[in-house]
Scaffold this active site. Structure first.
Site, PDB file in Angstrom:
ATOM      1  N   MET A  38      62.712  65.928  70.312  1.00 46.98           N
ATOM      2  CA  MET A  38      61.301  65.280  70.079  1.00 46.98           C
ATOM      3  C   MET A  38      60.853  66.155  68.539  1.00 46.98           C
ATOM      4  O   MET A  38      60.891  67.265  68.959  1.00 46.98           O
ATOM      5  CB  MET A  38      60.422  64.805  70.712  1.00 46.98           C
ATOM      6  N   CYS A  39      59.691  65.556  68.499  1.00 51.19           N
ATOM      7  CA  CYS A  39      58.745  66.394  67.546  1.00 51.19           C
ATOM      8  C   CYS A  39      57.948  67.523  68.339  1.00 51.19           C
ATOM      9  O   CYS A  39      57.597  67.513  69.254  1.00 51.19           O
ATOM     10  CB  CYS A  39      57.705  65.263  66.987  1.00 51.19           C
ATOM     11  N   GLN A  40      56.841  67.879  67.781  1.00 46.64           N
ATOM     12  CA  GLN A  40      55.633  69.032  68.230  1.00 46.64           C
ATOM     13  C   GLN A  40      54.221  68.503  67.248  1.00 46.64           C
ATOM     14  O   GLN A  40      54.681  68.044  66.453  1.00 46.64           O
ATOM     15  CB  GLN A  40      56.091  70.205  68.118  1.00 46.64           C
ATOM     16  N   ILE A  69      55.067  68.848  63.241  1.00 44.03           N
ATOM     17  CA  ILE A  69      56.489  68.539  62.811  1.00 44.03           C
ATOM     18  C   ILE A  69      57.405  67.382  63.412  1.00 44.03           C
ATOM     19  O   ILE A  69      57.596  67.239  64.092  1.00 44.03           O
ATOM     20  CB  ILE A  69      56.795  70.656  63.168  1.00 44.03           C
ATOM     21  N   ASN A  79      54.706  62.796  69.603  1.00 46.26           N
ATOM     22  CA  ASN A  79      55.575  63.193  69.505  1.00 46.26           C
ATOM     23  C   ASN A  79      56.071  62.271  70.901  1.00 46.26           C
ATOM     24  O   ASN A  79      55.775  61.840  72.166  1.00 46.26           O
ATOM     25  CB  ASN A  79      55.740  64.288  70.343  1.00 46.26           C
TER      26      ASN A  79
END
Length: 262
Positions: free
Chosen positions: A1-3, A78, A108
């Site tokens: 997943m995203c951060q 990100i 996220n």
């Protein structure tokens, strides 16, 4: 997943140190290479940078690492795509207006079967679940409070209800700010720390970089950093509890209902 990465301070501060380590996770020390973005509040304005390239390869990210923009509230992201194509319009953070202020949001996670009816001023431009969630949050806040911003304690209570509702559809780690406060909600993973006097040296975990903050701060400075995973190896990071919504003002997490914006 995203951060996710956020900063909330009592005085304008640059995020160069934290972003330098964070950006390395966008394709170098981690696999989050589907775009990135960052937003800085400055007074009533917002400097907003997004790029569909990986953060480690983006000339715009290199600019941010070298340009010490100072702000009291910053949100960065990100991306590792779960919904929506790799495209500029799907890069977080997203920015919208509510109550005569810009609001910035990043998420996220992955929301399943989340298709709220969006019938007001807030419509997604891209095709991510994240932008839909942001539009829904703002639409619901306007529906509850009309054209007048409520006191901060009431706003926090309303957001607590709304984020819990959205989180029933999946993972909803999120950051939200209007430039005077920062809300952070944890479904699975968020950490924070508060840097304040007496300051010490911090060392990044993703890059061989250290900063002695006692040399670049004053005794009155206070900075809260919120991130998906700790950025440094020698500082004490506090984990959020799953389902917890925290409010940060002037570099400190707020407890209780006796809170007002300065």
């Amino acid at each position: 997943m995203c951060q996710l990465l956020a900063m909330n301070c009592n005085v304008p501060t640059d995020i160069v140190f934290s972003f330098t380590g964070f950006a390395m996770r966008g394709g170098h020390t981690d696999t989050h290479h589907d775009g990135w973005g960052i937003a800085f509040f400055e007074g009533a304005g917002v400097r907003h940078f997004v790029d569909h390239q990986a953060a480690v390869a983006s000339p715009v990210a290199e600019l941010i690492k070298r340009y010490p923009i100072k702000s009291k509230n910053v949100i960065a992201h990100i991306r590792k795509a779960t919904q929506g194509q790799v495209a500029l319009e799907n890069c977080h953070p997203f920015v919208r207006e509510l109550w005569g202020r810009y609001w910035v949001f990043a998420h996220n996670g992955d929301l399943k079967q989340f298709a709220p009816v969006l019938d007001g001023a807030y419509r997604p431009v891209g095709d991510t679940d994240s932008e839909r969630a942001f539009c829904y949050l703002l639409q619901q806040l306007r529906a509850r409070f009309g054209d007048t911003r409520p006191p901060l304690a009431q706003l926090r209570a309303a957001l607590t209800e709304l984020v819990r509702e959205i989180a029933t559809h999946g993972t909803f780690n999120m950051l939200l700010s209007s430039g005077t406060e920062l809300f952070a909600h944890c479904s699975t993973a968020l950490y924070y720390l508060v840097r304040q006097y007496p300051f010490d040296t911090a060392s990044l975990s993703d890059e061989d970089v250290s900063v002695d903050f006692s040399q670049v701060t004053t005794p009155n400075d206070r900075v809260a950093i919120i991130v998906t995973q700790p950025l440094t190896t020698n500082e004490q990071w506090t984990p959020f509890a799953p389902g917890e919504l925290k409010l940060f003002v002037d570099g400190m997490p707020q407890v209780g209902d006796s809170i007002e914006l300065i």
